[in-house]
Scaffold this active site. Structure first.
Site, PDB file in Angstrom:
ATOM      1  N   PRO A  81      -4.620  -3.927   1.166  1.00 26.31           N
ATOM      2  CA  PRO A  81      -3.897  -2.827   0.493  1.00 26.31           C
ATOM      3  C   PRO A  81      -2.659  -3.359  -0.211  1.00 26.31           C
ATOM      4  CG  PRO A  81      -3.533  -2.760   2.867  1.00 26.31           C
ATOM      5  CD  PRO A  81      -4.594  -3.784   2.634  1.00 26.31           C
ATOM      6  N   CYS A  82      -2.540  -3.056  -1.481  1.00 29.28           N
ATOM      7  CA  CYS A  82      -1.449  -3.617  -2.304  1.00 29.28           C
ATOM      8  C   CYS A  82      -0.744  -2.544  -3.113  1.00 29.28           C
ATOM      9  CB  CYS A  82      -1.999  -4.687  -3.244  1.00 29.28           C
ATOM     10  SG  CYS A  82      -2.883  -6.024  -2.434  1.00 29.28           S
ATOM     11  N   GLN A  83      -0.738  -1.315  -2.638  1.00 26.10           N
ATOM     12  CA  GLN A  83      -0.175  -0.231  -3.443  1.00 26.10           C
ATOM     13  C   GLN A  83       1.302  -0.448  -3.756  1.00 26.10           C
ATOM     14  OE1 GLN A  83      -2.118   0.037  -0.843  1.00 26.10           O
ATOM     15  NE2 GLN A  83      -3.490   1.801  -0.949  1.00 26.10           N
TER      16      GLN A  83
END
Length: 520
Positions: A81-83
């Site tokens: 996850p790289c939001q």
């Protein structure tokens, strides 16, 4: 087909470990290609879908597992996850990105150092992990403090509203005053001493709110550490004594993560991998949706100097379809571009529209795909930064990016914007089809729209897996392989549900079994 077995994989198949596996986009693609795959996923809803689809799954935080627990995995895949890298405003995304790049650089230096022993590399990782842990604990305290400040701000705002109403201000006047509180120092409450006092208290709280937000941006969040996990798993398998390196690595995420993948590639090159990073337009690979994904591909270098197959960096994954442009000049239309394609290469096909994708799926499962008149999709999102100007896309074009808000998109009659009497939203099955999941994929659990929006498009995964894991195929063989795989993907049906696993299930798992000695 949907369960990993204890038998050796076929000569063509690989044993794949998928981190942050989601509902199974890469998994179903791997299955139709004949690979065995196990995923690690923490989200309960995604795990419910994976279980119903028969996907081999360990539930839990990736950080609670480690590479050494799965010694028989030959390929590592994932999409951490790289939001945080895409957060708009106040530089939060840039700060998170810079922080991750700094950690990757520290790991690169540890790996590249001459005569560097494993214990020294591990010490670097432990220092980074401890630093991230301290940041997480501090961020937790700051978030709690910010939450209290925000509650007080809301209370003061409500008090301002009540006082304005007591003073007989109209609804429009009250609404304007409250809107102006977004920049409280510009508000003039000189006409009332009580309001002046409330405004001063609100300004103090607003200043504290912004200060705490800046502190949080500097600390980052747990996703900063999660994005480092795949790299560490590769380093551990490559440098830990007694371990064998993965034969291949495939990672994908939003385009903002490309700098991270480029930094990853530098480390993987040091570890002996051929690498390639590529920004892929999904519609150019047969996905009926415009979406851009940053992909990192790596394959362990060939040790034999006589074999030059692995001597150079990995080649790009070739596009098979045209990229979509909403407004194309006649000279650059898909037909014109295909006509100018070199005779030595197969012309690209036209991108696939929503209409065509749903029509094909309806032939397979009429009960899951509704028959509609031609329609226009009106997005839940605004365009050009204007919330009121909703993006629109007709059904004879690819879908706009499928996000976790896909269920909020409205479908209206094409050309008239007249609401459809029924079927004015995509069903889960239909949204999944636009993401190239099989129409019979068994979506389960909570927040299915978010599962679909976050998933790897399986058809895109087919292209990447074929390119990285089967580089020996000729162009004609690869084309035939993909054509058959796409057909198998569309017709895929779950063989039956499987149990979701946990730590206690590691013992005896096919990927957890210690590999036999090389001479046996």
């Amino acid at each position: 087909m949907s369960r990993i077995t204890k038998e050796e994989s076929s000569p063509v198949g690989f044993r794949i470990l998928d981190l942050f596996a989601g509902p199974g986009g890469l998994d179903v693609a791997a299955h139709v290609l004949g690979h065995e795959i196990t995923g690690i996923e923490w989200d309960a809803g995604a795990c419910a879908t994976r279980g119903a689809a028969g996907m081999d799954t360990f539930k839990g935080d990736v950080r609670r597992y480690r590479a050494a627990l799965f010694p028989r995995a030959q390929v590592l895949t994932g999409g951490p996850p790289c939001q945080t890298f895409t957060v708009a405003g106040h530089g939060a995304g840039r700060k998170a990105l810079d922080q991750v790049l700094e950690y990757i650089e520290r790991l690169r230096k540890a790996v590249e150092a001459e005569d560097q022993e494993w214990k020294e590399i591990f010490r670097t990782w432990r220092q980074i992990s401890e630093e991230l842990r301290r940041r997480e604990l501090e961020a937790k305290k700051v978030r709690a403090a910010k939450s209290k400040v925000d509650e007080l701000r809301t209370s003061k705002r409500r008090a301002v509203k009540d006082r304005l109403e007591q003073l007989g201000r109209s609804k429009d006047q009250v609404r304007k005053f409250l809107k102006d509180l977004r920049n409280p120092r510009s508000v003039d409450f000189a006409f009332d001493d009580e309001l002046k006092g409330l405004l001063k208290e609100f300004i103090d709280l607003d200043d504290e709110h912004h200060r705490l937000r800046e502190v949080l941006e500097g600390l980052g969040d747990e996703r900063t550490g999660l994005v480092l996990q795949p790299l560490w798993w590769v380093i551990e398998r490559s440098r830990r004594p007694g371990s064998e390196p993965y034969e291949a690595v495939i990672l994908e995420q939003v385009r903002a993560v490309m700098p991270v993948w480029n930094a990853y590639a530098e480390v993987l090159t040091t570890l002996g991998y051929r690498t390639k990073t590529q920004l892929m337009h999904t519609e150019a690979f047969g996905v009926p949706q415009t979406r851009r994904r940053a992909v990192l591909m790596a394959r362990l270098g060939e040790t034999s100097p006589a074999n030059e197959l692995f001597a150079d960096p990995l080649p790009e994954v070739p596009e098979t379809h045209e990229q979509y442009q909403a407004k194309e000049l006649s000279s650059t239309s898909p037909k014109a571009r295909r006509a100018g394609t070199s005779a030595s290469k197969r012309p690209r096909e036209m991108w696939i529209s929503m209409e065509k994708a749903l029509e094909n799926a309806r032939k397979i499962s009429p009960r899951k795909v509704h028959r509609r008149p031609h329609f226009t999709v009106i997005s839940n999102y605004g365009t050009g930064g204007v919330p009121e100007e909703r993006g629109q896309r007709d059904d004879n074009a690819p879908s706009a990016t499928i996000t976790g808000k896909v269920s909020r998109n409205r479908l209206v009659r094409k050309g008239s914007n007249e609401d459809l009497a029924e079927f004015d939203r995509f069903t889960h099955a239909e949204a999944g089809v636009l993401q190239t999941f099989p129409v019979e994929y068994p979506w389960c659990g909570n927040d299915v729209s978010q599962q679909i929006g976050n998933a790897v498009p399986p058809r895109l995964a087919l292209h990447v897996l074929c390119r990285v894991l089967e580089p020996e195929l000729s162009a004609a063989e690869a084309e035939a392989r993909l054509e058959q795989a796409v057909s198998d993907l569309e017709a895929w049906k779950p063989a039956g549900p499987t149990k979701i696993l946990g730590h206690r299930d590691l013992k005896g798992h096919p990927l957890a079994q210690t590999p036999p000695p090389a001479h046996s």
